[in-house]
Design a protein around this motif. Structure first.
Motif, mmCIF file in Angstrom:
data_model
loop_
_atom_site.group_PDB
_atom_site.id
_atom_site.type_symbol
_atom_site.label_atom_id
_atom_site.label_comp_id
_atom_site.label_asym_id
_atom_site.label_seq_id
_atom_site.Cartn_x
_atom_site.Cartn_y
_atom_site.Cartn_z
ATOM 1 N N CYS A 1 -4.369 -1.506 3.376
ATOM 2 C CA CYS A 1 -3.448 -2.025 4.112
ATOM 3 C C CYS A 1 -4.041 -2.309 5.615
ATOM 4 O O CYS A 1 -3.553 -2.668 6.592
ATOM 5 N N CYS B 1 0.256 -1.531 0.035
ATOM 6 C CA CYS B 1 -0.241 -0.023 -0.171
ATOM 7 C C CYS B 1 0.675 1.332 0.244
ATOM 8 O O CYS B 1 1.818 1.726 0.500
ATOM 9 N N CYS C 1 -0.318 4.226 1.077
ATOM 10 C CA CYS C 1 -0.193 5.709 2.298
ATOM 11 C C CYS C 1 0.652 5.731 3.221
ATOM 12 O O CYS C 1 2.095 5.055 3.085
ATOM 13 N N CYS D 1 -6.667 3.812 6.476
ATOM 14 C CA CYS D 1 -6.679 3.380 5.320
ATOM 15 C C CYS D 1 -7.535 2.003 4.958
ATOM 16 O O CYS D 1 -6.876 0.721 4.773
HETATM 17 ZN ZN ZN Z 1 -2.581 2.070 3.431
#
Ligand code: ZN
Length: 292
Positions: A273, A237, A239, A270
């Motif tokens: 994830c 991910c 993020c 998020c």
């Molecule tokens: Zn994430």
């Protein structure tokens, strides 16, 4: 990480092919999201497809979103892949438990139910390319085959599989995509159809420990298979607290000021994830000052 995919051509370019092994990535998804076995199977199949389809994109910044929405208890799946082998995703209801199907297998079709598959390709144009098709079996591989035929006019064969260990961790995951190119001959088509009719299921291939090269060799060995590329894939991910902070700023000054006045830490989550980011009131104040 042992996960990787291969891209190949066969029959002098009349067929293009992809195959992937994804055990570690699907296990990472399972442990992050604490998915039930049937949700792991559903998500793992779509992640495997995402990894292969991501590699079909040419641009560095291109992204592919695969979304399934259904009336079954999982409700849906969302997967995002890029062109560098990064893939992430989640099941909308990850903890669904339902009985096995008549064959004693995890019942992905029942868990997803009747619904739609939507594929969005963002390749940097003003409008992303969006294609939608109905779920024909809700087993995912057949739904993608149908999508390729109807939405992209590309006759394809898709095989996807996830096998679980007795302790509900992932034993094997992966799959293949074969596609006929526009100049394909009738002879190649009928030969390939015969070959596909003979092959064992992708789960049996995975269970036998076959790697992506062996899977494509088994199906396309008689078609002068040429492997063009081998590339790693991973569940990842992108993020970060910085990115989430930018998203918080889009709330605007009034809403942000209100949050600060409540003087409570703010949690932003998020989904991809399953990570939570916390912002203290002081941090929000700082964001507000910087955003001005
Ligand atoms: Zn994430």
């Amino acid at each position: 990480m042992n996960d990787y995919m291969i891209r190949a051509i066969a029959a002098e370019g009349q067929i293009r092919a992809f195959a992937v092994t994804m055990r570690d990535s699907v296990e990472e998804a399972r442990s992050r999201h604490n998915t039930s076995p049937v949700a792991t199977a559903a998500l793992g199949r779509l992640l495997s497809a995402g990894a292969m389809m991501g590699s079909m994109m040419k641009g560095d910044q291109d992204t592919l979103t695969l979304k399934i929405q259904g009336d079954g208890p999982i409700k849906g799946l969302t997967v995002i892949a890029d062109s560098h082998g990064n893939v992430k995703g989640f099941a909308h209801e990850p903890e669904v438990l339902i009985p096995a199907n008549a064959q004693g297998k995890l019942d992905v079709a029942k868990a997803l139910g009747i619904g739609l598959l939507t594929i969005t390709r963002d390749i940097g144009l003003r409008e992303p390319y969006v294609g939608t098709s109905i779920l024909v079996t809700s087993e995912i591989a057949e739904d993608l085959t149908y999508y390729f035929a109807t939405s992209e006019q590309t006759p394809s064969s898709v095989g996807l599989g996830v096998l679980m260990n007795k302790n509900n961790t992932v034993k094997q995951a992966g799959g293949f995509i074969l596609q006929l190119m526009p100049d394909v001959s009738e002879e190649t088509i009928s030969h390939l159809e015969r070959k596909i009719g003979e092959i064992i299921s992708v789960t049996s291939m995975l269970d036998a420990g076959m790697n992506p090269e062996q899977i494509l060799e088994l199906i396309l060995g008689e078609f002068n298979l040429e492997i063009l590329e081998t590339a790693p894939v991973r569940f990842q991910c992108d993020c970060s607290k910085k990115k989430i902070a930018r998203a918080i700023l889009t709330l605007g000054e009034a809403d942000l000021t209100e949050l600060i006045q409540e003087y409570q830490p703010v949690e932003t989550h998020c989904d991809f994830c399953n990570t939570s980011y916390w912002f203290e009131p002081e941090e929000l104040q700082e964001l507000l000052e910087k955003g001005k």
